[in-house]
Design a protein around this motif. Structure first.
Motif, PDB file in Angstrom:
ATOM      1  N   THR A  79      -5.544  -3.926  -5.500  1.00  0.00           N
ATOM      2  CA  THR A  79      -5.340  -5.032  -4.572  1.00  0.00           C
ATOM      3  C   THR A  79      -6.070  -4.763  -3.260  1.00  0.00           C
ATOM      4  O   THR A  79      -5.571  -4.018  -2.409  1.00  0.00           O
ATOM      5  CB  THR A  79      -3.825  -5.209  -4.294  1.00  0.00           C
ATOM      6  OG1 THR A  79      -3.135  -5.260  -5.530  1.00  0.00           O
ATOM      7  CG2 THR A  79      -3.555  -6.466  -3.512  1.00  0.00           C
ATOM      8  N   PRO A  80      -7.240  -5.378  -3.070  1.00  0.00           N
ATOM      9  CA  PRO A  80      -7.930  -5.214  -1.788  1.00  0.00           C
ATOM     10  C   PRO A  80      -7.291  -6.111  -0.720  1.00  0.00           C
ATOM     11  O   PRO A  80      -6.872  -7.224  -1.011  1.00  0.00           O
ATOM     12  CB  PRO A  80      -9.366  -5.655  -2.090  1.00  0.00           C
ATOM     13  CG  PRO A  80      -9.265  -6.504  -3.309  1.00  0.00           C
ATOM     14  CD  PRO A  80      -8.025  -6.123  -4.038  1.00  0.00           C
ATOM     15  N   GLU A  81      -7.187  -5.593   0.490  1.00  0.00           N
ATOM     16  CA  GLU A  81      -6.652  -6.346   1.625  1.00  0.00           C
ATOM     17  C   GLU A  81      -7.503  -6.013   2.836  1.00  0.00           C
ATOM     18  O   GLU A  81      -7.251  -5.039   3.528  1.00  0.00           O
ATOM     19  CB  GLU A  81      -5.187  -5.990   1.875  1.00  0.00           C
ATOM     20  CG  GLU A  81      -4.270  -6.380   0.733  1.00  0.00           C
ATOM     21  CD  GLU A  81      -2.820  -5.995   0.995  1.00  0.00           C
ATOM     22  OE1 GLU A  81      -2.483  -5.554   2.109  1.00  0.00           O
ATOM     23  OE2 GLU A  81      -2.017  -6.145   0.061  1.00  0.00           O
ATOM     24  N   GLY A  82      -8.522  -6.828   3.081  1.00  0.00           N
ATOM     25  CA  GLY A  82      -9.436  -6.536   4.185  1.00  0.00           C
ATOM     26  C   GLY A  82     -10.193  -5.261   3.888  1.00  0.00           C
ATOM     27  O   GLY A  82     -10.770  -5.102   2.820  1.00  0.00           O
ATOM     28  N   ASP A  83     -10.154  -4.311   4.828  1.00  0.00           N
ATOM     29  CA  ASP A  83     -10.844  -3.033   4.597  1.00  0.00           C
ATOM     30  C   ASP A  83      -9.920  -1.998   3.954  1.00  0.00           C
ATOM     31  O   ASP A  83     -10.298  -0.861   3.747  1.00  0.00           O
ATOM     32  CB  ASP A  83     -11.439  -2.488   5.900  1.00  0.00           C
ATOM     33  CG  ASP A  83     -10.391  -2.235   6.975  1.00  0.00           C
ATOM     34  OD1 ASP A  83      -9.218  -2.607   6.772  1.00  0.00           O
ATOM     35  OD2 ASP A  83     -10.757  -1.680   8.028  1.00  0.00           O
ATOM     36  N   ALA A  84      -8.700  -2.415   3.588  1.00  0.00           N
ATOM     37  CA  ALA A  84      -7.737  -1.522   2.941  1.00  0.00           C
ATOM     38  C   ALA A  84      -7.609  -1.882   1.461  1.00  0.00           C
ATOM     39  O   ALA A  84      -8.128  -2.897   1.010  1.00  0.00           O
ATOM     40  CB  ALA A  84      -6.382  -1.637   3.624  1.00  0.00           C
ATOM     41  N   MET A  85      -6.906  -1.031   0.711  1.00  0.00           N
ATOM     42  CA  MET A  85      -6.710  -1.292  -0.712  1.00  0.00           C
ATOM     43  C   MET A  85      -5.426  -0.611  -1.181  1.00  0.00           C
ATOM     44  O   MET A  85      -5.037   0.430  -0.664  1.00  0.00           O
ATOM     45  CB  MET A  85      -7.882  -0.744  -1.521  1.00  0.00           C
ATOM     46  CG  MET A  85      -7.734  -0.975  -3.004  1.00  0.00           C
ATOM     47  SD  MET A  85      -9.155  -0.401  -3.944  1.00  0.00           S
ATOM     48  CE  MET A  85     -10.494  -1.145  -3.073  1.00  0.00           C
ATOM     49  N   LYS A  86      -4.795  -1.245  -2.162  1.00  0.00           N
ATOM     50  CA  LYS A  86      -3.637  -0.640  -2.823  1.00  0.00           C
ATOM     51  C   LYS A  86      -4.004  -0.438  -4.284  1.00  0.00           C
ATOM     52  O   LYS A  86      -4.480  -1.358  -4.937  1.00  0.00           O
ATOM     53  CB  LYS A  86      -2.420  -1.544  -2.728  1.00  0.00           C
ATOM     54  CG  LYS A  86      -1.229  -1.066  -3.535  1.00  0.00           C
ATOM     55  CD  LYS A  86      -0.111  -2.090  -3.481  1.00  0.00           C
ATOM     56  CE  LYS A  86       0.859  -1.905  -4.592  1.00  0.00           C
ATOM     57  NZ  LYS A  86       1.894  -2.938  -4.616  1.00  0.00           N
ATOM     58  N   PRO A 102      -9.491   2.999   5.748  1.00  0.00           N
ATOM     59  CA  PRO A 102     -10.582   3.777   6.357  1.00  0.00           C
ATOM     60  C   PRO A 102     -10.032   4.576   7.540  1.00  0.00           C
ATOM     61  O   PRO A 102      -9.153   4.106   8.259  1.00  0.00           O
ATOM     62  CB  PRO A 102     -11.576   2.698   6.821  1.00  0.00           C
ATOM     63  CG  PRO A 102     -10.773   1.452   6.945  1.00  0.00           C
ATOM     64  CD  PRO A 102      -9.640   1.562   5.979  1.00  0.00           C
ATOM     65  N   LEU A 103     -10.537   5.779   7.716  1.00  0.00           N
ATOM     66  CA  LEU A 103     -10.073   6.626   8.814  1.00  0.00           C
ATOM     67  C   LEU A 103     -10.803   6.358  10.118  1.00  0.00           C
ATOM     68  O   LEU A 103     -10.348   6.764  11.181  1.00  0.00           O
ATOM     69  CB  LEU A 103     -10.210   8.104   8.425  1.00  0.00           C
ATOM     70  CG  LEU A 103      -9.403   8.533   7.195  1.00  0.00           C
ATOM     71  CD1 LEU A 103      -9.624  10.021   6.911  1.00  0.00           C
ATOM     72  CD2 LEU A 103      -7.928   8.227   7.385  1.00  0.00           C
ATOM     73  N   ARG A 104     -11.948   5.674  10.036  1.00  0.00           N
ATOM     74  CA  ARG A 104     -12.704   5.274  11.236  1.00  0.00           C
ATOM     75  C   ARG A 104     -13.462   3.991  10.896  1.00  0.00           C
ATOM     76  O   ARG A 104     -13.638   3.679   9.713  1.00  0.00           O
ATOM     77  CB  ARG A 104     -13.614   6.398  11.713  1.00  0.00           C
ATOM     78  CG  ARG A 104     -14.611   6.873  10.745  1.00  0.00           C
ATOM     79  CD  ARG A 104     -15.334   8.149  11.209  1.00  0.00           C
ATOM     80  NE  ARG A 104     -16.108   8.672  10.111  1.00  0.00           N
ATOM     81  CZ  ARG A 104     -15.619   9.328   9.067  1.00  0.00           C
ATOM     82  NH1 ARG A 104     -14.357   9.600   8.990  1.00  0.00           N
ATOM     83  NH2 ARG A 104     -16.398   9.738   8.097  1.00  0.00           N
ATOM     84  N   GLU A 108     -15.389   4.548   4.329  1.00  0.00           N
ATOM     85  CA  GLU A 108     -14.777   4.195   3.052  1.00  0.00           C
ATOM     86  C   GLU A 108     -13.281   4.456   3.124  1.00  0.00           C
ATOM     87  O   GLU A 108     -12.831   5.429   3.726  1.00  0.00           O
ATOM     88  CB  GLU A 108     -15.406   5.025   1.929  1.00  0.00           C
ATOM     89  CG  GLU A 108     -14.881   4.664   0.563  1.00  0.00           C
ATOM     90  CD  GLU A 108     -15.556   5.454  -0.546  1.00  0.00           C
ATOM     91  OE1 GLU A 108     -15.267   5.130  -1.718  1.00  0.00           O
ATOM     92  OE2 GLU A 108     -16.342   6.376  -0.271  1.00  0.00           O
ATOM     93  N   ALA A 109     -12.505   3.590   2.491  1.00  0.00           N
ATOM     94  CA  ALA A 109     -11.053   3.746   2.482  1.00  0.00           C
ATOM     95  C   ALA A 109     -10.656   4.942   1.633  1.00  0.00           C
ATOM     96  O   ALA A 109     -11.209   5.154   0.554  1.00  0.00           O
ATOM     97  CB  ALA A 109     -10.388   2.477   1.962  1.00  0.00           C
ATOM     98  N   VAL A 110      -9.692   5.704   2.124  1.00  0.00           N
ATOM     99  CA  VAL A 110      -9.158   6.856   1.389  1.00  0.00           C
ATOM    100  C   VAL A 110      -7.633   6.764   1.379  1.00  0.00           C
ATOM    101  O   VAL A 110      -7.025   6.077   2.198  1.00  0.00           O
ATOM    102  CB  VAL A 110      -9.605   8.206   2.013  1.00  0.00           C
ATOM    103  CG1 VAL A 110     -11.118   8.369   1.918  1.00  0.00           C
ATOM    104  CG2 VAL A 110      -9.130   8.336   3.444  1.00  0.00           C
ATOM    105  N   ALA A 111      -7.014   7.481   0.445  1.00  0.00           N
ATOM    106  CA  ALA A 111      -5.557   7.463   0.319  1.00  0.00           C
ATOM    107  C   ALA A 111      -4.920   8.052   1.572  1.00  0.00           C
ATOM    108  O   ALA A 111      -5.245   9.161   1.986  1.00  0.00           O
ATOM    109  CB  ALA A 111      -5.135   8.247  -0.908  1.00  0.00           C
TER     110      ALA A 111
END
Length: 137
Positions: A79-86, A102-104, A108-111
């Motif tokens: 489930t993508p939500e903007g620049d985040a994902m589940k 994303p951390l900055r 890229e998004a990370v857990a």
């Protein structure tokens, strides 16, 4: 008759002494009470996520989606939500939801966070135990 005509024409020239009608202001409608709320925080741009630090999640937290797929296989949900994902991984013992941010800016998004529950009734379970149970390698 001419005296009557003169009186009538003279009366037409004299201003009326009757007061002009008074305009009363229309009462304002009652104001509706709106509950006070705190204003939304100002948008300051990127807000870094909080990273979950729990024993047993070291192999999960910080991994990108590809790394999590290598660890758990294909996710049941993505489930993508903007620049985040589940990502959701499931098995008989539990359901594991992993949230990636994303951390900055632009990264890229990370857990960064996980949640785990029993597949049978949705009751919360130990996250590290669920990670061990669903791990492929």
């Amino acid at each position: 008759m001419s005296l009557l005509a003169a009186t009538v024409s003279l009366a037409a020239c004299v201003p009326s002494t009757a007061p002009a009608p008074v305009q009363r202001p229309t009462p304002a409608p009652p104001q509706q009470s709106v509950p006070r709320t705190d204003p939304a925080p100002p948008s300051v741009g990127f807000i870094p996520p909080q990273i979950q630090r729990m024993r047993g999640l070291e192999d999960v937290i910080g991994r990108d989606a590809a790394g999590l797929q290598r660890l758990f296989g294909q996710p049941r949900l993505r489930t993508p939500e903007g620049d985040a994902m589940k990502l959701q991984f499931t098995g008989e013992p539990c359901v594991l939801d992993i949230y990636l941010y994303p951390l900055r800016p632009g990264a890229e998004a990370v857990a960064t966070h996980t949640e785990a529950r029993r597949a049978s009734d949705g009751a919360e379970v130990d996250r590290a135990s669920c990670v061990r149970a669903l791990r492929r390698n």
